[in-house]
Design a protein around this motif. Structure first.
Motif, PDB file in Angstrom:
ATOM      1  N   LEU A 166       0.815  -1.223   0.000  1.00  0.00           N
ATOM      2  CA  LEU A 166       0.000   0.000   0.000  1.00  0.00           C
ATOM      3  C   LEU A 166       0.845   1.268   0.000  1.00  0.00           C
ATOM      4  CD1 LEU A 166      -2.733  -1.103   2.557  1.00  0.00           C
ATOM      5  CD2 LEU A 166      -2.782  -1.267   0.073  1.00  0.00           C
ATOM      6  N   ALA A 167       2.120   1.163  -0.354  1.00  0.00           N
ATOM      7  CA  ALA A 167       2.960   2.358  -0.424  1.00  0.00           C
ATOM      8  C   ALA A 167       2.579   3.183  -1.645  1.00  0.00           C
ATOM      9  CB  ALA A 167       4.429   1.969  -0.487  1.00  0.00           C
ATOM     10  N   PRO A 168       2.659   4.518  -1.548  1.00  0.00           N
ATOM     11  CA  PRO A 168       2.324   5.359  -2.713  1.00  0.00           C
ATOM     12  C   PRO A 168       3.215   5.030  -3.911  1.00  0.00           C
ATOM     13  CG  PRO A 168       2.516   6.674  -0.724  1.00  0.00           C
ATOM     14  CD  PRO A 168       3.031   5.316  -0.383  1.00  0.00           C
ATOM     15  N   LYS A 169       2.621   4.909  -5.059  1.00  0.00           N
ATOM     16  CA  LYS A 169       3.375   4.600  -6.258  1.00  0.00           C
ATOM     17  C   LYS A 169       4.252   5.785  -6.650  1.00  0.00           C
ATOM     18  CE  LYS A 169       1.438   0.610  -6.583  1.00  0.00           C
ATOM     19  NZ  LYS A 169       2.186  -0.625  -6.263  1.00  0.00           N
ATOM     20  N   SER A 170       5.448   5.469  -7.132  1.00  0.00           N
ATOM     21  CA  SER A 170       6.424   6.452  -7.607  1.00  0.00           C
ATOM     22  C   SER A 170       6.776   7.495  -6.557  1.00  0.00           C
ATOM     23  CB  SER A 170       5.915   7.164  -8.881  1.00  0.00           C
ATOM     24  OG  SER A 170       4.794   7.985  -8.581  1.00  0.00           O
ATOM     25  N   SER A 171       6.595   7.136  -5.292  1.00  0.00           N
ATOM     26  CA  SER A 171       6.983   8.032  -4.216  1.00  0.00           C
ATOM     27  C   SER A 171       8.342   7.621  -3.673  1.00  0.00           C
ATOM     28  CB  SER A 171       5.957   8.019  -3.077  1.00  0.00           C
ATOM     29  OG  SER A 171       4.707   8.492  -3.525  1.00  0.00           O
ATOM     30  N   THR A 172       9.163   8.598  -3.320  1.00  0.00           N
ATOM     31  CA  THR A 172      10.473   8.319  -2.760  1.00  0.00           C
ATOM     32  C   THR A 172      10.317   7.832  -1.318  1.00  0.00           C
ATOM     33  OG1 THR A 172      11.476  10.001  -4.167  1.00  0.00           O
ATOM     34  CG2 THR A 172      12.730   9.280  -2.256  1.00  0.00           C
ATOM     35  N   LEU A 173      11.016   6.735  -1.023  1.00  0.00           N
ATOM     36  CA  LEU A 173      10.951   6.159   0.316  1.00  0.00           C
ATOM     37  C   LEU A 173      12.322   6.226   0.964  1.00  0.00           C
ATOM     38  CD1 LEU A 173       8.802   2.949  -0.326  1.00  0.00           C
ATOM     39  CD2 LEU A 173       8.024   5.193   0.416  1.00  0.00           C
ATOM     40  N   ASN A 174      12.349   6.621   2.244  1.00  0.00           N
ATOM     41  CA  ASN A 174      13.578   6.625   3.039  1.00  0.00           C
ATOM     42  C   ASN A 174      13.588   5.375   3.905  1.00  0.00           C
ATOM     43  OD1 ASN A 174      14.222   9.171   1.992  1.00  0.00           O
ATOM     44  ND2 ASN A 174      13.105  10.215   3.640  1.00  0.00           N
ATOM     45  N   TYR A 175      14.771   4.711   3.962  1.00  0.00           N
ATOM     46  CA  TYR A 175      14.901   3.449   4.684  1.00  0.00           C
ATOM     47  C   TYR A 175      15.933   3.586   5.801  1.00  0.00           C
ATOM     48  CZ  TYR A 175      12.338   0.998   1.012  1.00  0.00           C
ATOM     49  OH  TYR A 175      11.357   0.578   0.141  1.00  0.00           O
ATOM     50  N   THR A 176      15.706   2.810   6.869  1.00  0.00           N
ATOM     51  CA  THR A 176      16.699   2.620   7.933  1.00  0.00           C
ATOM     52  C   THR A 176      16.904   1.122   8.101  1.00  0.00           C
ATOM     53  OG1 THR A 176      16.133   4.653   9.101  1.00  0.00           O
ATOM     54  CG2 THR A 176      17.240   2.943  10.358  1.00  0.00           C
ATOM     55  N   LEU A 177      18.144   0.677   7.931  1.00  0.00           N
ATOM     56  CA  LEU A 177      18.504  -0.723   8.087  1.00  0.00           C
ATOM     57  C   LEU A 177      19.320  -0.872   9.369  1.00  0.00           C
ATOM     58  CD1 LEU A 177      18.833  -3.659   6.986  1.00  0.00           C
ATOM     59  CD2 LEU A 177      20.914  -2.852   5.842  1.00  0.00           C
ATOM     60  N   ARG A 178      18.874  -1.715  10.246  1.00  0.00           N
ATOM     61  CA  ARG A 178      19.638  -1.989  11.462  1.00  0.00           C
ATOM     62  C   ARG A 178      20.117  -3.441  11.443  1.00  0.00           C
ATOM     63  NH1 ARG A 178      15.306  -2.196  16.538  1.00  0.00           N
ATOM     64  NH2 ARG A 178      14.236  -4.136  15.936  1.00  0.00           N
ATOM     65  N   PHE A 179      21.309  -3.680  12.020  1.00  0.00           N
ATOM     66  CA  PHE A 179      21.901  -5.012  11.993  1.00  0.00           C
ATOM     67  C   PHE A 179      22.791  -5.194  13.215  1.00  0.00           C
ATOM     68  CE2 PHE A 179      24.809  -2.156   9.943  1.00  0.00           C
ATOM     69  CZ  PHE A 179      26.069  -2.572  10.323  1.00  0.00           C
ATOM     70  N   ARG A 180      23.039  -6.454  13.557  1.00  0.00           N
ATOM     71  CA  ARG A 180      23.916  -6.826  14.663  1.00  0.00           C
ATOM     72  C   ARG A 180      24.352  -8.265  14.459  1.00  0.00           C
ATOM     73  NH1 ARG A 180      21.473 -10.276  18.253  1.00  0.00           N
ATOM     74  NH2 ARG A 180      19.192 -10.387  18.179  1.00  0.00           N
ATOM     75  N   ALA A 181      25.494  -8.601  15.067  1.00  0.00           N
ATOM     76  CA  ALA A 181      25.934  -9.994  15.072  1.00  0.00           C
ATOM     77  C   ALA A 181      25.040 -10.807  16.002  1.00  0.00           C
ATOM     78  CB  ALA A 181      27.393 -10.092  15.501  1.00  0.00           C
ATOM     79  N   VAL A 182      24.931 -12.083  15.740  1.00  0.00           N
ATOM     80  CA  VAL A 182      24.025 -12.931  16.519  1.00  0.00           C
ATOM     81  C   VAL A 182      24.413 -12.951  17.992  1.00  0.00           C
ATOM     82  CG1 VAL A 182      23.240 -15.312  16.841  1.00  0.00           C
ATOM     83  CG2 VAL A 182      23.365 -14.350  14.555  1.00  0.00           C
ATOM     84  N   ALA A 227      37.070 -26.758  14.841  1.00  0.00           N
ATOM     85  CA  ALA A 227      36.731 -25.924  13.684  1.00  0.00           C
ATOM     86  C   ALA A 227      36.241 -24.545  14.075  1.00  0.00           C
ATOM     87  CB  ALA A 227      35.668 -26.621  12.835  1.00  0.00           C
ATOM     88  N   GLY A 228      35.955 -24.309  15.323  1.00  0.00           N
ATOM     89  CA  GLY A 228      35.480 -23.007  15.762  1.00  0.00           C
ATOM     90  C   GLY A 228      34.465 -23.132  16.883  1.00  0.00           C
ATOM     91  N   GLY A 229      33.829 -22.019  17.237  1.00  0.00           N
ATOM     92  CA  GLY A 229      32.848 -22.014  18.313  1.00  0.00           C
ATOM     93  C   GLY A 229      31.773 -20.981  18.074  1.00  0.00           C
ATOM     94  N   ILE A 230      30.669 -21.103  18.817  1.00  0.00           N
ATOM     95  CA  ILE A 230      29.563 -20.162  18.697  1.00  0.00           C
ATOM     96  C   ILE A 230      28.916 -20.012  20.065  1.00  0.00           C
ATOM     97  CG2 ILE A 230      27.913 -21.980  18.058  1.00  0.00           C
ATOM     98  CD1 ILE A 230      26.468 -19.896  16.345  1.00  0.00           C
ATOM     99  N   ASN A 231      28.490 -18.777  20.372  1.00  0.00           N
ATOM    100  CA  ASN A 231      27.840 -18.477  21.650  1.00  0.00           C
ATOM    101  C   ASN A 231      26.362 -18.799  21.579  1.00  0.00           C
ATOM    102  OD1 ASN A 231      29.865 -17.574  23.376  1.00  0.00           O
ATOM    103  ND2 ASN A 231      29.895 -15.557  22.436  1.00  0.00           N
ATOM    104  N   GLY A 232      25.848 -19.270  22.700  1.00  0.00           N
ATOM    105  CA  GLY A 232      24.418 -19.472  22.807  1.00  0.00           C
ATOM    106  C   GLY A 232      23.718 -18.197  23.264  1.00  0.00           C
ATOM    107  N   THR A 233      22.413 -18.295  23.503  1.00  0.00           N
ATOM    108  CA  THR A 233      21.629 -17.147  23.940  1.00  0.00           C
ATOM    109  C   THR A 233      21.996 -16.765  25.370  1.00  0.00           C
ATOM    110  OG1 THR A 233      19.816 -17.883  22.537  1.00  0.00           O
ATOM    111  CG2 THR A 233      19.287 -16.245  24.234  1.00  0.00           C
ATOM    112  N   GLY A 234      22.165 -15.470  25.615  1.00  0.00           N
ATOM    113  CA  GLY A 234      22.475 -15.004  26.964  1.00  0.00           C
ATOM    114  C   GLY A 234      21.286 -15.136  27.892  1.00  0.00           C
TER     115      GLY A 234
END
Length: 634
Positions: free
Chosen positions: A144-160, A412-419
């Motif tokens: 339902l976004a307006p057609k041909s309208s400019t959209l601004n985005y924010t991308l957030r990210f983090r390591a697991v 081969a390596g390691g990985i942390n579980g959920t805190g």
């Protein structure tokens, strides 16, 4: 007068408006694209039932409509038709109750600045072949976004294994239904979590965050290696064993895979005696001579080798270099802090070793290198074998919050579980059990002792729990008689002389509790006296021969004379005095209404107010020949 009127006028107006609804304020409107146009206001709740009417005027198409709501439904109202962006709406809210209508201020709303759309939907987060430390995020624009309208985005990210979010902002034209963004500057072979939100250009309302999506960067060669050693004192076949300790360097990717290690070592004075070995063991053992050796180690995987780590092994007879002058440690919350002092300015790298206890084997040693610093901080969270699936944390501080993470590691390596976050109790479970046991045991012992005491001495226990209350009706005063009664009441005999002319008696006052003792079962007492002295008739039972002054209700054969007794003066002797003379107290004896003898019935006189609370009515009686005065010695 006019000044007083002008001063009271605002108060009268205020009282007149007291029952009107509150004026709608803080109006806010949002245009949910192609869905509805919703307005909210305050106050949110009203005590009385209020109906609201929202009037909307469409500026461009010149149309008017309304939306109705009530205070019970909440302070909001939505329009679902005639949504004509771009446009400017004029909004006014009316509040109405039984006392009148209050209108809000007129507000203007430009749809292009209040448009809110749904969040985008992320379709994939994948690495790009041949590009390191990067993932590509693909998503579809909101339906339902307006057609041909400019959209601004924010991308957030983090390591697991991290809780810290990072954000990047970018813009897309909105012409394409599917969009993509390359997220760079990431760690190799690391899993990341990403989310998106967007907003229509010029609008101040952002969409919500999209559903989170995870992706992994491509694998690279090992990032680096940390190297340390454990020197042994014993020898094997004339050579000293040295155990190497290998682990990934700080900042290495969590998912980094290592297939093995390449180790080279040789004497310091002869590099031609170089020896090489390959191993997958992170704690391999070397057998060296007595001289100084150099050790070089590289880790590798299918994509390449890590930078080389170098370590010098001192000779057996080499004197150790002591450069640490002082050191102290402290535990701050869940972190161990170590600080040291050194005068050797040329030393810039240190190695910190720690073990759980003194008796630990060398394999249990933990270690970490510190560069360009003279303090070290590390969290406590213990290494155990893969066969152990639980561990008890000890030496925790009371009422303190902690975070626990479990890392699973292989070659081969390691990985942390959920805190896991938790907070310790103010008292331990053992203390709770101990206090409960002591209190419960004490109550049980008390109950047992009470039962045993009740069995051995039931009467005493009954007396303690239900004591006997004396019954006044069974008082022994009813059995008192004769001289014994006179002694108990501490009375003195009256004098026989009576002044007939003045009609005055001179009594000596009895003890203060005389009336109380005389009241208790007095009727029974008189019956006992009558039985013992039947011939005396109305004689003075207290020792007088012809002075009759007490009558029982059972023997109303004497003339009745009511007496008026004045209150005692302060000059009377107390009941505890042994000798003395009472002050003369005059009692006016009213003449009887008619004479009577022993053969005539006496008329009952007026009740004595002084004795109105007595159980048995008592009156002073006199004989036909009453002396004028009675003298009594105390």
């Amino acid at each position: 007068m006019w000044a007083w009127t002008l001063w009271m006028l605002p108060l009268l107006c205020r009282f007149g408006l007291a029952d009107l609804p509150a004026k709608p304020e803080n109006i806010s409107c949002v245009f949910y694209y192609t869905k509805n146009f919703t307005c909210t206001w305050s106050p949110e709740k009203e005590a009385n039932s209020i109906s609201y009417t929202v009037r909307r005027t469409l500026c461009y198409v010149r149309e008017n409509d309304t939306c109705n709501s009530t205070s019970k439904a909440g302070s909001s109202c939505s329009f679902y038709s005639s949504l004509t962006p771009p446009d400017i709406y004029i909004i006014q809210v009316e509040a109405k109750n039984a006392y009148g209508i209050i209108k809000s201020d007129i507000t203007y709303w430009d749809l292009t600045t209040i448009t809110k759309i749904e969040p985008p939907k992320i379709s994939s987060v994948k690495p790009v072949l041949g590009l390191k430390q990067m993932v590509q995020i693909k998503w579809t624009q909101p339906v339902l976004a307006p057609k041909s309208s400019t959209l601004n985005y924010t991308l957030r990210f983090r390591a697991v294994n991290s809780t810290h979010w990072m954000e990047v902002n970018f813009t897309r034209s909105g012409k394409n239904e599917e969009e993509a963004y390359n997220l760079t500057g990431l760690q190799a072979f690391t899993e990341y979590v990403v989310a998106l939100q967007c907003v229509v250009h010029k609008s101040r309302f952002w969409s919500g965050w999209s559903q989170e999506k995870m992706g992994v960067t491509v694998e690279e060669a090992p990032h680096g290696l940390d190297l340390w050693r454990v020197l042994r004192s014993d020898k094997v076949d004339g050579k000293r064993p040295v155990q190497l300790l290998l682990k990934k360097a700080k900042g290495a990717p969590v998912l980094e895979k290592v297939l093995g290690y390449k180790i080279q070592y040789f004497p310091e004075n002869n590099s031609n005696l170089r020896e090489t070995m390959n191993t997958t063991n992170q704690q391999p053992e070397l057998y060296l001579g007595n001289q100084t050796y150099w050790v070089h180690v590289r880790s590798y995987n299918s994509l390449g080798e890590s930078p080389e780590a170098t370590l010098r092994i001192p000779a057996i007879d080499e004197k150790l270099f002591h450069c640490i002058e002082a050191m102290h440690t402290c535990l701050t919350q869940d972190q161990l802090v170590v600080e040291w002092q050194s005068s050797a300015l040329e030393v810039d790298t240190w190695m910190v070793e720690w073990v759980p206890d003194v008796d630990s084997k060398p394999s249990a040693i933990s270690w970490e290198s510190v560069s360009h610093a003279r303090n070290w901080t590390i969290q406590q969270a213990k290494t155990v074998n893969s066969s152990i699936l639980q561990y008890d944390l000890e030496s925790l501080t009371r009422k303190t919050s902690y975070t626990v993470q479990v890392m699973a590691s292989t070659s081969a390596g390691g990985i942390n579980g959920t805190g896991i976050n938790f907070k310790t109790l103010s008292i331990s479970v053992f203390e709770i059990f101990l206090v409960t046991s002591l209190v419960g045991g004490g109550l049980l012992i008390l109950i047992i002792l009470t039962v045993v005491y009740g069995i051995k001495k039931p009467n005493k226990l009954k007396h303690l729990c239900w004591p006997d209350v004396p019954n006044p009706a069974e008082s022994s005063i009813a059995t008192w008689c004769g001289d014994d009664f006179k002694g108990k009441l501490n009375l003195k005999e009256f004098d026989d002389s009576v002044n007939r002319e003045d009609g005055i008696l001179k009594p000596c006052y009895s003890p203060n509790d005389f009336i109380d003792k005389l009241v208790v079962n007095f009727e029974n007492f008189l019956e006992v006296v009558s039985a013992e002295n039947p011939g005396k008739g109305c004689e003075n039972i207290l020792g007088g021969e012809k002075n009759e002054y007490v009558a029982s209700p059972n023997r109303p054969y004497c003339p009745t004379v009511s007496t008026e007794i004045p209150p005692r003066g302060p000059q009377c002797l107390s009941s505890g005095m042994l000798e003395g003379t009472c002050p003369e107290t005059r009692e006016r004896l009213l003449p009887p209404t008619q004479g009577c003898g022993p053969d005539h019935l006496c008329e009952e006189g007026a009740p004595n107010p002084y004795l109105k609370n007595s159980v048995t009515t008592r009156e002073f009686l006199v004989s036909e020949k009453l002396p004028e005065q009675i003298h009594r010695e105390v």
